[in-house]
Scaffold this motif. Structure first.
Motif, PDB file in Angstrom:
ATOM      1  N   ALA A 121       6.882   1.139   8.908  1.00 53.67           N
ATOM      2  CA  ALA A 121       6.748   2.151   7.842  1.00 53.67           C
ATOM      3  C   ALA A 121       7.822   1.889   6.773  1.00 53.67           C
ATOM      4  O   ALA A 121       8.735   1.108   7.015  1.00 53.67           O
ATOM      5  CB  ALA A 121       6.903   3.532   8.454  1.00 53.67           C
ATOM      6  N   PRO A 122       7.707   2.526   5.616  1.00 52.06           N
ATOM      7  CA  PRO A 122       6.942   3.744   5.347  1.00 52.06           C
ATOM      8  C   PRO A 122       5.452   3.552   5.062  1.00 52.06           C
ATOM      9  O   PRO A 122       4.724   4.528   5.048  1.00 52.06           O
ATOM     10  CB  PRO A 122       7.643   4.341   4.131  1.00 52.06           C
ATOM     11  N   ALA A 123       4.980   2.347   4.810  1.00 50.96           N
ATOM     12  CA  ALA A 123       3.543   2.180   4.565  1.00 50.96           C
ATOM     13  C   ALA A 123       2.773   2.602   5.814  1.00 50.96           C
ATOM     14  O   ALA A 123       3.238   2.402   6.950  1.00 50.96           O
ATOM     15  CB  ALA A 123       3.235   0.730   4.214  1.00 50.96           C
ATOM     16  N   PRO A 147      10.012  -5.506  -0.676  1.00 54.89           N
ATOM     17  CA  PRO A 147      11.395  -5.339  -1.121  1.00 54.89           C
ATOM     18  C   PRO A 147      11.742  -3.904  -1.517  1.00 54.89           C
ATOM     19  O   PRO A 147      12.918  -3.561  -1.594  1.00 54.89           O
ATOM     20  CB  PRO A 147      11.487  -6.259  -2.348  1.00 54.89           C
ATOM     21  N   CYS A 148      10.750  -3.084  -1.768  1.00 53.43           N
ATOM     22  CA  CYS A 148      11.045  -1.753  -2.329  1.00 53.43           C
ATOM     23  C   CYS A 148      11.561  -0.763  -1.297  1.00 53.43           C
ATOM     24  O   CYS A 148      12.611  -0.148  -1.500  1.00 53.43           O
ATOM     25  CB  CYS A 148       9.815  -1.204  -3.035  1.00 53.43           C
ATOM     26  N   HIS A 149      10.840  -0.594  -0.180  1.00 56.26           N
ATOM     27  CA  HIS A 149      11.267   0.395   0.813  1.00 56.26           C
ATOM     28  C   HIS A 149      11.211  -0.168   2.230  1.00 56.26           C
ATOM     29  O   HIS A 149      11.310   0.579   3.197  1.00 56.26           O
ATOM     30  CB  HIS A 149      10.409   1.660   0.728  1.00 56.26           C
ATOM     31  N   GLY A 150      10.980  -1.467   2.362  1.00 58.10           N
ATOM     32  CA  GLY A 150      11.084  -2.108   3.667  1.00 58.10           C
ATOM     33  C   GLY A 150       9.838  -2.115   4.541  1.00 58.10           C
ATOM     34  O   GLY A 150       9.924  -2.477   5.712  1.00 58.10           O
ATOM     35  N   THR A 190       0.814  -1.216   0.000  1.00 60.42           N
ATOM     36  CA  THR A 190       0.000   0.000   0.000  1.00 60.42           C
ATOM     37  C   THR A 190       0.846   1.265   0.000  1.00 60.42           C
ATOM     38  O   THR A 190       0.307   2.357  -0.118  1.00 60.42           O
ATOM     39  CB  THR A 190      -0.937   0.020   1.225  1.00 60.42           C
ATOM     40  N   HIS A 191       2.168   1.119   0.105  1.00 56.88           N
ATOM     41  CA  HIS A 191       3.013   2.317   0.061  1.00 56.88           C
ATOM     42  C   HIS A 191       3.137   2.849  -1.357  1.00 56.88           C
ATOM     43  O   HIS A 191       2.770   3.972  -1.630  1.00 56.88           O
ATOM     44  CB  HIS A 191       4.395   2.002   0.657  1.00 56.88           C
ATOM     45  N   ALA A 192       3.649   2.029  -2.265  1.00 57.43           N
ATOM     46  CA  ALA A 192       3.834   2.492  -3.648  1.00 57.43           C
ATOM     47  C   ALA A 192       3.557   1.401  -4.673  1.00 57.43           C
ATOM     48  O   ALA A 192       3.961   1.526  -5.823  1.00 57.43           O
ATOM     49  CB  ALA A 192       5.234   3.062  -3.827  1.00 57.43           C
ATOM     50  N   GLY A 193       2.905   0.333  -4.249  1.00 57.32           N
ATOM     51  CA  GLY A 193       2.423  -0.638  -5.219  1.00 57.32           C
ATOM     52  C   GLY A 193       3.357  -1.763  -5.599  1.00 57.32           C
ATOM     53  O   GLY A 193       3.078  -2.503  -6.550  1.00 57.32           O
ATOM     54  N   CYS A 194       4.450  -1.959  -4.887  1.00 62.08           N
ATOM     55  CA  CYS A 194       5.340  -3.081  -5.212  1.00 62.08           C
ATOM     56  C   CYS A 194       4.704  -4.405  -4.776  1.00 62.08           C
ATOM     57  O   CYS A 194       4.049  -4.459  -3.745  1.00 62.08           O
ATOM     58  CB  CYS A 194       6.674  -2.935  -4.485  1.00 62.08           C
ATOM     59  N   PRO A 195       4.923  -5.458  -5.539  1.00 59.27           N
ATOM     60  CA  PRO A 195       4.458  -6.774  -5.092  1.00 59.27           C
ATOM     61  C   PRO A 195       5.369  -7.285  -3.967  1.00 59.27           C
ATOM     62  O   PRO A 195       6.583  -7.228  -4.082  1.00 59.27           O
ATOM     63  CB  PRO A 195       4.578  -7.643  -6.343  1.00 59.27           C
TER      64      PRO A 195
HETATM   65 FE1  FES Z   1       6.414  -1.300  -0.381  1.00 56.24          FE
HETATM   66 FE2  FES Z   1       7.397   1.178  -0.685  1.00 56.24          FE
HETATM   67  S1  FES Z   1       6.303  -0.016  -2.140  1.00 56.24           S
HETATM   68  S2  FES Z   1       7.555  -0.143   1.029  1.00 56.24           S
END
Ligand code: FES
Length: 141
Positions: A117-119, A101-104, A84-89
């Motif tokens: 966080a960051p979500a 995997p994208c921002h932890g 829900t942060h930026a849409g990474c699977p």
């Molecule tokens: Fe998952 Fe940013 S898209 S932490």
């Protein structure tokens, strides 16, 4: 050209760098960050035989971006694993913790709640039921 100085090499390079960074940012952080709903399963997903999923276990379907858990009382819950942060699977499940995997960001696979966080928004819950001995989750399940 006299009277009007040409842009310096530094100015040109700086503009190119800013354009490049902006382009990367948009690619890496969308969808979701701008408020748009991230993609999630739109068709029912077969998550395996009901009889093979014990109480207290969690199963991640990386291909369909769904996680399902069976509580100690036998009930099932399923969530989209599109972050829900930026849409990474999200493809990593550690016990009952999902790690993006994208921002932890980290989520509880049993509740969808954000653990780290960051979500800030919980995972999207999906309808789940048992049909003909199979666990089926997703819209239309
Ligand atoms: Fe998952 Fe940013 S898209 S932490």
């Amino acid at each position: 050209m006299p009277g009007r100085p040409a842009p310096s090499r530094r100015t040109v390079l700086r503009s190119a760098a800013l354009t490049s960074v902006a382009g990367l940012g948009a690619a890496a952080c969308s969808p979701g960050e701008d408020g748009a709903a991230p993609a999630r399963p739109t068709a029912p997903v077969d998550l395996g035989a009901d009889g093979e999923m014990a109480k207290g276990t969690t199963r991640l379907d990386r291909d369909h971006h769904v996680v399902v858990s069976r509580a100690d009382d036998g009930s099932l819950k399923a969530f989209s694993t599109v972050c829900t942060h930026a849409g990474c699977p999200i493809r990593k499940l550690e016990g009952t913790k999902l790690v993006c995997p994208c921002h932890g960001s980290e989520f509880d696979a049993r509740t969808g709640e954000v653990l780290h966080a960051p979500a800030t928004v919980p995972l999207v819950e999906l309808p789940v039921q048992v049909k003909q001995g199979r666990i089926v989750a997703g819209t239309g399940a």
